[in-house]
Write a protein that holds these residues in place. Structure first.
Motif, PDB file in Angstrom:
ATOM      1  N   MET A 149       5.277  -8.892   6.083  1.00  0.00           N
ATOM      2  CA  MET A 149       4.481  -9.786   5.241  1.00  0.00           C
ATOM      3  C   MET A 149       3.194  -9.113   4.787  1.00  0.00           C
ATOM      4  O   MET A 149       2.748  -9.300   3.657  1.00  0.00           O
ATOM      5  CB  MET A 149       4.168 -11.092   5.983  1.00  0.00           C
ATOM      6  N   TYR A 150       2.607  -8.303   5.650  1.00  0.00           N
ATOM      7  CA  TYR A 150       1.416  -7.528   5.269  1.00  0.00           C
ATOM      8  C   TYR A 150       1.770  -6.585   4.120  1.00  0.00           C
ATOM      9  O   TYR A 150       1.036  -6.487   3.130  1.00  0.00           O
ATOM     10  CB  TYR A 150       0.876  -6.752   6.466  1.00  0.00           C
ATOM     11  N   ASN A 151       2.882  -5.882   4.240  1.00  0.00           N
ATOM     12  CA  ASN A 151       3.294  -4.949   3.190  1.00  0.00           C
ATOM     13  C   ASN A 151       3.575  -5.669   1.874  1.00  0.00           C
ATOM     14  O   ASN A 151       3.245  -5.159   0.803  1.00  0.00           O
ATOM     15  CB  ASN A 151       4.513  -4.139   3.634  1.00  0.00           C
ATOM     16  N   THR A 152       4.182  -6.836   1.945  1.00  0.00           N
ATOM     17  CA  THR A 152       4.430  -7.632   0.741  1.00  0.00           C
ATOM     18  C   THR A 152       3.105  -7.973   0.067  1.00  0.00           C
ATOM     19  O   THR A 152       2.947  -7.798  -1.139  1.00  0.00           O
ATOM     20  CB  THR A 152       5.195  -8.926   1.093  1.00  0.00           C
ATOM     21  N   SER A 153       2.155  -8.447   0.832  1.00  0.00           N
ATOM     22  CA  SER A 153       0.853  -8.803   0.275  1.00  0.00           C
ATOM     23  C   SER A 153       0.130  -7.572  -0.271  1.00  0.00           C
ATOM     24  O   SER A 153      -0.434  -7.616  -1.367  1.00  0.00           O
ATOM     25  CB  SER A 153      -0.006  -9.481   1.333  1.00  0.00           C
ATOM     26  N   LEU A 154       0.161  -6.491   0.463  1.00  0.00           N
ATOM     27  CA  LEU A 154      -0.538  -5.275   0.045  1.00  0.00           C
ATOM     28  C   LEU A 154      -0.008  -4.751  -1.288  1.00  0.00           C
ATOM     29  O   LEU A 154      -0.772  -4.283  -2.134  1.00  0.00           O
ATOM     30  CB  LEU A 154      -0.420  -4.194   1.127  1.00  0.00           C
ATOM     31  N   ARG A 155       1.301  -4.860  -1.495  1.00  0.00           N
ATOM     32  CA  ARG A 155       1.866  -4.417  -2.773  1.00  0.00           C
ATOM     33  C   ARG A 155       1.344  -5.251  -3.938  1.00  0.00           C
ATOM     34  O   ARG A 155       1.255  -4.763  -5.057  1.00  0.00           O
ATOM     35  CB  ARG A 155       3.388  -4.479  -2.735  1.00  0.00           C
ATOM     36  N   ILE A 156       0.973  -6.472  -3.678  1.00  0.00           N
ATOM     37  CA  ILE A 156       0.483  -7.343  -4.748  1.00  0.00           C
ATOM     38  C   ILE A 156      -1.024  -7.223  -4.919  1.00  0.00           C
ATOM     39  O   ILE A 156      -1.514  -7.028  -6.025  1.00  0.00           O
ATOM     40  CB  ILE A 156       0.885  -8.810  -4.479  1.00  0.00           C
ATOM     41  N   VAL A 157      -1.789  -7.324  -3.832  1.00  0.00           N
ATOM     42  CA  VAL A 157      -3.257  -7.337  -3.944  1.00  0.00           C
ATOM     43  C   VAL A 157      -3.868  -5.940  -3.971  1.00  0.00           C
ATOM     44  O   VAL A 157      -4.994  -5.770  -4.432  1.00  0.00           O
ATOM     45  CB  VAL A 157      -3.920  -8.185  -2.833  1.00  0.00           C
ATOM     46  N   ASN A 158      -3.154  -4.954  -3.460  1.00  0.00           N
ATOM     47  CA  ASN A 158      -3.585  -3.551  -3.494  1.00  0.00           C
ATOM     48  C   ASN A 158      -4.945  -3.336  -2.823  1.00  0.00           C
ATOM     49  O   ASN A 158      -5.752  -2.538  -3.263  1.00  0.00           O
ATOM     50  CB  ASN A 158      -3.614  -3.043  -4.939  1.00  0.00           C
ATOM     51  N   ASN A 159      -5.193  -4.083  -1.761  1.00  0.00           N
ATOM     52  CA  ASN A 159      -6.445  -3.967  -1.037  1.00  0.00           C
ATOM     53  C   ASN A 159      -6.172  -4.369   0.408  1.00  0.00           C
ATOM     54  O   ASN A 159      -5.713  -5.496   0.657  1.00  0.00           O
ATOM     55  CB  ASN A 159      -7.489  -4.891  -1.693  1.00  0.00           C
ATOM     56  N   THR A 160      -6.446  -3.467   1.334  1.00  0.00           N
ATOM     57  CA  THR A 160      -6.079  -3.725   2.726  1.00  0.00           C
ATOM     58  C   THR A 160      -6.795  -4.947   3.303  1.00  0.00           C
ATOM     59  O   THR A 160      -6.187  -5.742   4.013  1.00  0.00           O
ATOM     60  CB  THR A 160      -6.341  -2.504   3.624  1.00  0.00           C
ATOM     61  N   GLY A 196      -2.633  -7.605 -12.845  1.00  0.00           N
ATOM     62  CA  GLY A 196      -1.549  -8.385 -13.447  1.00  0.00           C
ATOM     63  C   GLY A 196      -0.255  -7.595 -13.536  1.00  0.00           C
ATOM     64  O   GLY A 196       0.826  -8.103 -13.209  1.00  0.00           O
ATOM     65  N   TYR A 197      -0.352  -6.359 -13.990  1.00  0.00           N
ATOM     66  CA  TYR A 197       0.828  -5.500 -14.095  1.00  0.00           C
ATOM     67  C   TYR A 197       1.431  -5.255 -12.716  1.00  0.00           C
ATOM     68  O   TYR A 197       2.630  -5.329 -12.517  1.00  0.00           O
ATOM     69  CB  TYR A 197       0.480  -4.151 -14.728  1.00  0.00           C
ATOM     70  N   ARG A 198       0.548  -4.927 -11.749  1.00  0.00           N
ATOM     71  CA  ARG A 198       1.014  -4.616 -10.399  1.00  0.00           C
ATOM     72  C   ARG A 198       1.723  -5.816  -9.781  1.00  0.00           C
ATOM     73  O   ARG A 198       2.758  -5.672  -9.133  1.00  0.00           O
ATOM     74  CB  ARG A 198      -0.147  -4.161  -9.521  1.00  0.00           C
ATOM     75  N   ALA A 199       1.186  -7.011 -10.000  1.00  0.00           N
ATOM     76  CA  ALA A 199       1.807  -8.213  -9.442  1.00  0.00           C
ATOM     77  C   ALA A 199       3.203  -8.403 -10.007  1.00  0.00           C
ATOM     78  O   ALA A 199       4.163  -8.637  -9.256  1.00  0.00           O
ATOM     79  CB  ALA A 199       0.942  -9.436  -9.722  1.00  0.00           C
ATOM     80  N   VAL A 200       3.348  -8.283 -11.322  1.00  0.00           N
ATOM     81  CA  VAL A 200       4.650  -8.476 -11.957  1.00  0.00           C
ATOM     82  C   VAL A 200       5.641  -7.413 -11.501  1.00  0.00           C
ATOM     83  O   VAL A 200       6.775  -7.724 -11.121  1.00  0.00           O
ATOM     84  CB  VAL A 200       4.513  -8.481 -13.501  1.00  0.00           C
ATOM     85  N   VAL A 201       5.225  -6.149 -11.504  1.00  0.00           N
ATOM     86  CA  VAL A 201       6.115  -5.058 -11.094  1.00  0.00           C
ATOM     87  C   VAL A 201       6.513  -5.203  -9.633  1.00  0.00           C
ATOM     88  O   VAL A 201       7.681  -5.036  -9.281  1.00  0.00           O
ATOM     89  CB  VAL A 201       5.451  -3.679 -11.358  1.00  0.00           C
ATOM     90  N   SER A 202       5.561  -5.533  -8.773  1.00  0.00           N
ATOM     91  CA  SER A 202       5.861  -5.678  -7.345  1.00  0.00           C
ATOM     92  C   SER A 202       6.846  -6.813  -7.099  1.00  0.00           C
ATOM     93  O   SER A 202       7.806  -6.656  -6.345  1.00  0.00           O
ATOM     94  CB  SER A 202       4.583  -5.929  -6.551  1.00  0.00           C
ATOM     95  N   LEU A 221      -5.542 -12.589  -5.930  1.00  0.00           N
ATOM     96  CA  LEU A 221      -5.746 -11.859  -7.187  1.00  0.00           C
ATOM     97  C   LEU A 221      -6.523 -12.721  -8.174  1.00  0.00           C
ATOM     98  O   LEU A 221      -7.417 -12.223  -8.863  1.00  0.00           O
ATOM     99  CB  LEU A 221      -4.404 -11.480  -7.817  1.00  0.00           C
ATOM    100  N   ARG A 222      -6.163 -13.969  -8.269  1.00  0.00           N
ATOM    101  CA  ARG A 222      -6.839 -14.873  -9.213  1.00  0.00           C
ATOM    102  C   ARG A 222      -8.314 -15.020  -8.860  1.00  0.00           C
ATOM    103  O   ARG A 222      -9.171 -15.046  -9.749  1.00  0.00           O
ATOM    104  CB  ARG A 222      -6.164 -16.235  -9.217  1.00  0.00           C
ATOM    105  N   LYS A 223      -8.612 -15.137  -7.594  1.00  0.00           N
ATOM    106  CA  LYS A 223     -10.014 -15.261  -7.174  1.00  0.00           C
ATOM    107  C   LYS A 223     -10.782 -13.993  -7.539  1.00  0.00           C
ATOM    108  O   LYS A 223     -11.933 -14.057  -7.966  1.00  0.00           O
ATOM    109  CB  LYS A 223     -10.111 -15.496  -5.671  1.00  0.00           C
TER     110      LYS A 223
END
Length: 188
Positions: A35-46, A138-144, A89-91
């Protein structure tokens, strides 16, 4: 064998529902890394991914009685993690921008630029993941969500609360940008 694994997970969830604190810990240990890896791929911030992980587990544990095995616990938890990641991401960014493909100001033209020849590129998965980290939010979220999490474009539109056309356009642009990053050798 798979049926046995699901039964064990169900028993663990049931023990959590009964308030067994050790079961909460075991459930966390079982799913936290993925779940951490899933989130990290989207938010790109540890730090954001760690926050999302903790909030997602807190929400899941608080709402455990609402989990009725319509999916696996992991799939249910993953949906919570993805929603919380998108909210993070939205915040951070404000909101995703809707793209109107009918506009005449060049927005549509960008998606129609000559495609980059993907066949000429040879790269490894690790390089692609590094390049994905360099994409705008936005791009990273869609691609991930599309490539790494396996959601289709309609599902992504629902998750991000944007139109299917916006998802499709952002995916095309993200792919072009990703290929450009790889071609330029701008990988870390």
């Amino acid at each position: 064998m798979e049926l046995t694994a699901n039964t064990v997970r169900d028993e663990l969830v049931e023990r959590c529902k009964q308030g067994d604190s050790l079961s909460y810990q075991l459930l966390y240990q079982r799913y936290s890394k993925a779940m951490y890896n899933t989130s990290l791929r989207i938010v790109n911030n540890t730090a954001d991914a760690e926050d999302v992980l903790q909030e997602a587990f807190l929400d899941a544990f608080r709402s455990l009685n609402d989990f009725h095995y319509r999916s696996t616990f992991g799939a249910w938890l993953k949906k919570i993690v993805i929603n919380k990641s998108i909210n993070a991401l939205r915040k951070r960014r404000g909101h995703f921008v809707e793209i109107d493909e009918e506009r005449e100001d060049g927005v549509h033209a960008i998606a129609q630029e000559e495609p980059i020849d993907e066949a000429d590129l040879q790269y490894r998965v690790a390089e692609v993941k590094k390049a994905i980290q360099r994409l705008p939010d936005g791009y990273r979220a869609v691609v991930s969500l599309y490539l790494l999490e396996g959601y289709d474009q309609e599902e992504i539109a629902g998750i991000l609360h944007i139109s299917h056309n916006t998802v499709r356009t952002q995916y095309v642009r993200a792919k072009q940008k990703l290929l450009s990053i790889i071609k330029q050798g701008g990988l870390l």
